[in-house]
Structures are given as C-alpha cells and as structure tokens.
Design a protein around this motif. Sequence first.
Motif, PDB file in Angstrom:
ATOM      1  N   SER A  29       0.866  -1.397  -0.147  1.00  0.00           N
ATOM      2  CA  SER A  29       0.132   0.032   0.018  1.00  0.00           C
ATOM      3  C   SER A  29       0.851   1.294  -0.021  1.00  0.00           C
ATOM      4  N   CYS A  30       0.259   2.297  -0.702  1.00  0.00           N
ATOM      5  CA  CYS A  30       1.052   3.466  -0.501  1.00  0.00           C
ATOM      6  C   CYS A  30       0.134   4.677  -0.211  1.00  0.00           C
ATOM      7  N   GLU A  31       0.400   5.136   0.751  1.00  0.00           N
ATOM      8  CA  GLU A  31      -0.313   6.440   1.258  1.00  0.00           C
ATOM      9  C   GLU A  31       0.429   7.571   2.193  1.00  0.00           C
ATOM     10  N   GLY A  32      -0.068   8.514   1.974  1.00  0.00           N
ATOM     11  CA  GLY A  32       0.790   9.869   2.853  1.00  0.00           C
ATOM     12  C   GLY A  32       2.269   9.851   2.716  1.00  0.00           C
ATOM     13  N   GLY A  33       2.785   9.472   1.147  1.00  0.00           N
ATOM     14  CA  GLY A  33       4.161   9.661   0.855  1.00  0.00           C
ATOM     15  C   GLY A  33       4.766   8.469   1.464  1.00  0.00           C
ATOM     16  N   LYS A  34       4.315   7.346   2.045  1.00  0.00           N
ATOM     17  CA  LYS A  34       5.142   6.477   2.586  1.00  0.00           C
ATOM     18  C   LYS A  34       4.506   4.996   1.965  1.00  0.00           C
ATOM     19  N   ILE A  35       5.476   3.904   2.244  1.00  0.00           N
ATOM     20  CA  ILE A  35       4.823   2.737   1.536  1.00  0.00           C
ATOM     21  C   ILE A  35       4.847   1.698   2.501  1.00  0.00           C
ATOM     22  N   TYR A  36       4.042   0.948   2.542  1.00  0.00           N
ATOM     23  CA  TYR A  36       3.316  -0.076   3.730  1.00  0.00           C
ATOM     24  C   TYR A  36       3.654  -1.682   3.054  1.00  0.00           C
ATOM     25  N   LEU A  37       4.218  -2.319   3.787  1.00  0.00           N
ATOM     26  CA  LEU A  37       4.265  -3.922   3.316  1.00  0.00           C
ATOM     27  C   LEU A  37       4.126  -4.710   4.584  1.00  0.00           C
ATOM     28  N   LEU A  75       4.227   8.303  12.814  1.00  0.00           N
ATOM     29  CA  LEU A  75       4.921   7.814  11.716  1.00  0.00           C
ATOM     30  C   LEU A  75       6.323   8.180  11.809  1.00  0.00           C
ATOM     31  N   ASP A  76       6.794   9.395  12.445  1.00  0.00           N
ATOM     32  CA  ASP A  76       7.961   9.934  12.483  1.00  0.00           C
ATOM     33  C   ASP A  76       8.833   9.196  13.375  1.00  0.00           C
ATOM     34  N   PRO A 130      14.358   4.907  -0.165  1.00  0.00           N
ATOM     35  CA  PRO A 130      13.627   5.233   1.166  1.00  0.00           C
ATOM     36  C   PRO A 130      14.089   4.142   2.244  1.00  0.00           C
ATOM     37  N   GLN A 131      13.807   4.853   3.332  1.00  0.00           N
ATOM     38  CA  GLN A 131      14.425   4.116   4.433  1.00  0.00           C
ATOM     39  C   GLN A 131      13.191   3.493   5.257  1.00  0.00           C
ATOM     40  N   CYS A 132      13.731   2.241   5.846  1.00  0.00           N
ATOM     41  CA  CYS A 132      12.665   1.385   6.580  1.00  0.00           C
ATOM     42  C   CYS A 132      12.561   2.187   8.057  1.00  0.00           C
ATOM     43  N   LEU A 133      11.360   2.642   8.077  1.00  0.00           N
ATOM     44  CA  LEU A 133      11.081   3.545   9.629  1.00  0.00           C
ATOM     45  C   LEU A 133      10.537   2.689  10.653  1.00  0.00           C
ATOM     46  N   ASN A 149       1.174  -6.255   5.344  1.00  0.00           N
ATOM     47  CA  ASN A 149      -0.086  -5.855   6.040  1.00  0.00           C
ATOM     48  C   ASN A 149       0.171  -4.672   6.938  1.00  0.00           C
ATOM     49  N   PHE A 150       0.709  -3.726   6.774  1.00  0.00           N
ATOM     50  CA  PHE A 150       0.940  -2.381   7.215  1.00  0.00           C
ATOM     51  C   PHE A 150       2.090  -2.885   8.470  1.00  0.00           C
ATOM     52  N   ARG A 151       2.701  -3.665   8.516  1.00  0.00           N
ATOM     53  CA  ARG A 151       3.683  -4.177   9.572  1.00  0.00           C
ATOM     54  C   ARG A 151       4.795  -3.487   9.498  1.00  0.00           C
ATOM     55  N   ILE A 152       5.263  -3.272   8.076  1.00  0.00           N
ATOM     56  CA  ILE A 152       6.643  -2.421   7.718  1.00  0.00           C
ATOM     57  C   ILE A 152       6.357  -1.251   6.932  1.00  0.00           C
ATOM     58  N   TRP A 153       6.942  -0.290   7.411  1.00  0.00           N
ATOM     59  CA  TRP A 153       6.696   0.902   6.232  1.00  0.00           C
ATOM     60  C   TRP A 153       8.135   1.689   6.191  1.00  0.00           C
ATOM     61  N   TYR A 154       8.249   2.232   4.823  1.00  0.00           N
ATOM     62  CA  TYR A 154       9.216   2.992   4.299  1.00  0.00           C
ATOM     63  C   TYR A 154       8.922   4.285   4.121  1.00  0.00           C
TER      64      TYR A 154
END
Length: 509
Positions: A67-75, A143-144, A91-94, A77-82
């Motif tokens: 998924s992609c939303e708010g300028g970030k990428i989620y993998l 998110l930050d 992109p960095q893994c946040l 099932n939203f457990r990992i986001w970049y």
Amino acid sequence: MENADSGHKDSRKNTSYMNTLLMLTNRERYGQHKQHHASYKILRSLICGGNYSYKKVWQKNSDKRISCEGGKIYLENFRIWYGGYNLKNEPQCLQVNQPRSPNRKIEDALVACIHSECLPLPNNGHKFSLYCLEKKWLLRFVLDKKRESPVESVFLSQTHKFSDISWNEPNKSLVLRSTHNSRPNQHVRQAGAPVPIVRLLAVFEVCPLKFVGMIKITEEVFGKDVVNAVISQGLLITMHQSGWIRMYSFDQIVEKYRKFEAKLYEEFDTEGNICGDLPLGLPCNIHITECPPVLFEVRCAQHIVDVGGFPWHYLISPLSQSCFRVCNLSNGQLAKNGILSMDVTNLDTDKANFFGDDSGRILFVGATDVRLLKISSDDAGCKIDQDFSIDLSRNTKMTIHNVDYEDDLDLLYTSAVYHDPEGTYNILNLYHNTTGALLRAIRLEEPWQEVYEHRVHLDLDTIIKVVKPSPGRYSCVMYRLCSNIEETEKSHKSNSKQQKPDRRRRSRR
C-alpha cells in the motif's frame, strides 16, 4: 587545494536539490495557511520544464499487498513501512512491527496527515499518525518515530469484529465498520429471535483521538432490505437490496439518540468498565428507536453515488442503463447534457466521478479518452459542458490504469500501458489542470506483460508504481527526480579518470 575545493563544490551540487526540497517542504508545513501551494510552484517548474529526469532508485517485491499513502510505502499488512530517503536517494525502513500474537493481523489502515497550521490551539503537537485496525483493536502509531508498539490501543468489542476503517471527514473524523452478521432465515425469525445487526459503526475524532459513539444498523429501524451502511461527510448512508441509497444527518442522530458520552480510558458505567479497554471495549451509546428523517434517496447501480459540483449535483449510474446521469441535488432534475456516455462503449473502463481538485468538475474516463466536464447554471437551469478532453490512444493496444490529481503541484496525471511490436511500456503524462495542455511525458519500465492490478502514485518529486503481476505476488518500484546536469558531470569525471592512466603510460615511454 584545488582538488579540495572541487570536492566541496561537488558535495554542494549533490545536496543542493535535496536541501531546496527540504526547505520548500518546511515552508509549506510550517508557513501560514494562505501560502498553501505557493512554494511548490518552484518544484513544479523543475519537474515540468527543468533539466531533471526521473530515475529508478528502488524496487521491493512481496507476497502480500503493498500500500502507498501519505508519501510512505507499507508492506506485510502495514507491519513494515518505508519513508524518507538516505544518501543513495532510496527510501528508509522506518518501522517494523511484530504481531503481538500469531492470530492477530491488521485488516485495514488510515494515514492522518495533519499539518501544524490546521491544528486547533491549544494542542498536543500531534504528529502524522497511522491508524491500524485489527479485528478487535484500533492502534495508533506515530509515523516519524521508530516504535515497536503503538502509542494508543483501543479495545473495540468483546462480541463483534471490525474489518473496515474510513474517513468521515478527512483527517478529522474516522469510522470503523464491523463485519456483516449472518442473516437468520424466516423460521428463526418466527421463533422470536431478535432482529439482526447488519452493521456496527464506531465513530472517532482524531487529533486527539476521541470516541464519539457507537451505533447499530438494524433491520427493525432501517427496513428488512438494508444490507450495508457507512458514515461519510457527516451523513449516515444506508444501502438496500433494491438498489436504493438513503442518507441521514449523523449529527442530528447523535444529538437526539446518544444516551451518554463516554471518554476513552475512563469508566462509563457503574460496574467500573473502562471505555476502550478489556473486557467490554466501547459502549453502544447511540440507540436509534425509529427511522430518522431521510435527507436524500436515490436508486442506482452498485450503491455508488457521488455528490459535488457548483451548484450541488449528484452523479449515478442507473440500474438499467450503461451510462451515467448528472442531476440537481435539490430537485432531482436531470441537467442539460447530463447523460454521460462514450462513443465507444467499454463497460470495464468507463468511470465518472467529481474530480478531486475541489473545482466542481466531473472526471469522465473511457477506453481511450479522458474528459473534464464543468457544470454551469443560468435562468434556464443547469447544463454540462466539456472543459477539455485528452486522447491517450496511439493506434496500439492500450489500458488506462489510473487518472489522478497531485494537489500540491496542481497537476492532472494519467498512467497508461501500451502494447506494440516494440514491446510493453508505461507512460505517465502530466497535464495542466486548467487547460489540459500536456506538460511532460515520462516513460516508466513495464517488465510485466499482463498485470492483475496496476497503480501509479505521483507525490511531489517521487513516482511510486505498485503492481500485482500474478496472484500472490506484488511489486513496488520507486522513481526519484534527479538532475541531468549532475549525471552528466559524473559521467565526464568517470571518463577523465579512465583516461589519466593512459597519459601516464605514454609519458613513461
């Protein structure tokens, strides 16, 4: 000294673009609200007319939806986001959130992008948040910050499961919907069983997170043919088997039928139960005893109705026709030229909705055409006229995957995949949002011959492409805006370094 000065100059050139973008972003985020969009005009000129090009910098594959939303990428099932970018422009893994138990997974999620100038005073300095919905929990992550646990956890219900989260009002109020309850057969009803709950809706305000109320959608109140319900833009919308959609004022429902207010993490009854905590979760504090007044109703295909325009109109596809109709919201009168249909019928791709730039225009997408329509009114009534049209056909087999709007850059963009003897390629076109003039065409890689899902997101200087090339396989490709001048200088330096040893060998001879 000369080499040192050259190194400093190169360093400044490499970081100048990133510093400029960071400065513009900070001005946009912390500046006055009236300056909205003003700073990003500079970036738009670089994208559309500067000596810059989009370069592929990153790709990620997964066996779960991306998924992609708010300028970030989620993998996962939203457990990992970049999000954010390192020195290589990747992109960095946040965040990596481990599931708290094997049988718990995130069903749906929303990103709350709240800018500082939009916060009421006083406020708690709320950051961009990710609201994740599990079956019985609502979780909020910041998110930050790198946190492995949510900053807030709300237990929803002991007996019901929730599967859907959506905005009532974007970045202001969200709605959770329970899963469908099974409908008992006629014999069970005759035995005196209670009328089933079709949906359970829980409404929250955000920034800060505040529980508004929980409401039951039942056949007893809304009719035996009610099959679904949602709350959007302050309206409770019910959907019926016969194709009818009915709208009610949710604010009036809260005012009339809410029995008590319940604050999160505080007791709400005499038994000491805590709102949003085990074992009961949220109380159902809105009890509707009779059907509220209907503000608007219409019969349409697939329970899809869109409202917008100046003056207000609604757009539907009738049950018995393969076209769209635009009617006045106040009296239901069909607008002049209000029946929308393409010259070439293609039911799989024809789409119509009010455009997302708040201009009141209608976006009409066919098999090869994109049309922007405007509503005008005079003493004779309202009529639909074409603002401009875009022909994407190139005498080849083509598929339009998405037409969207980048609000910060004020650009309309289209993404289409073409198939010809030379191969398969993806073209992203950027258009002037007012005139429809083509400002730039960007060619993206398309290594997949056929895809199940295809979506391209334009977010300022970043292009994110998410595809599903086969069942159970997803891929995300990122492109970033890079200076052609810097790439040329790097190439010249590389060539000069390769030539220097040859000169030294000749001098030795």
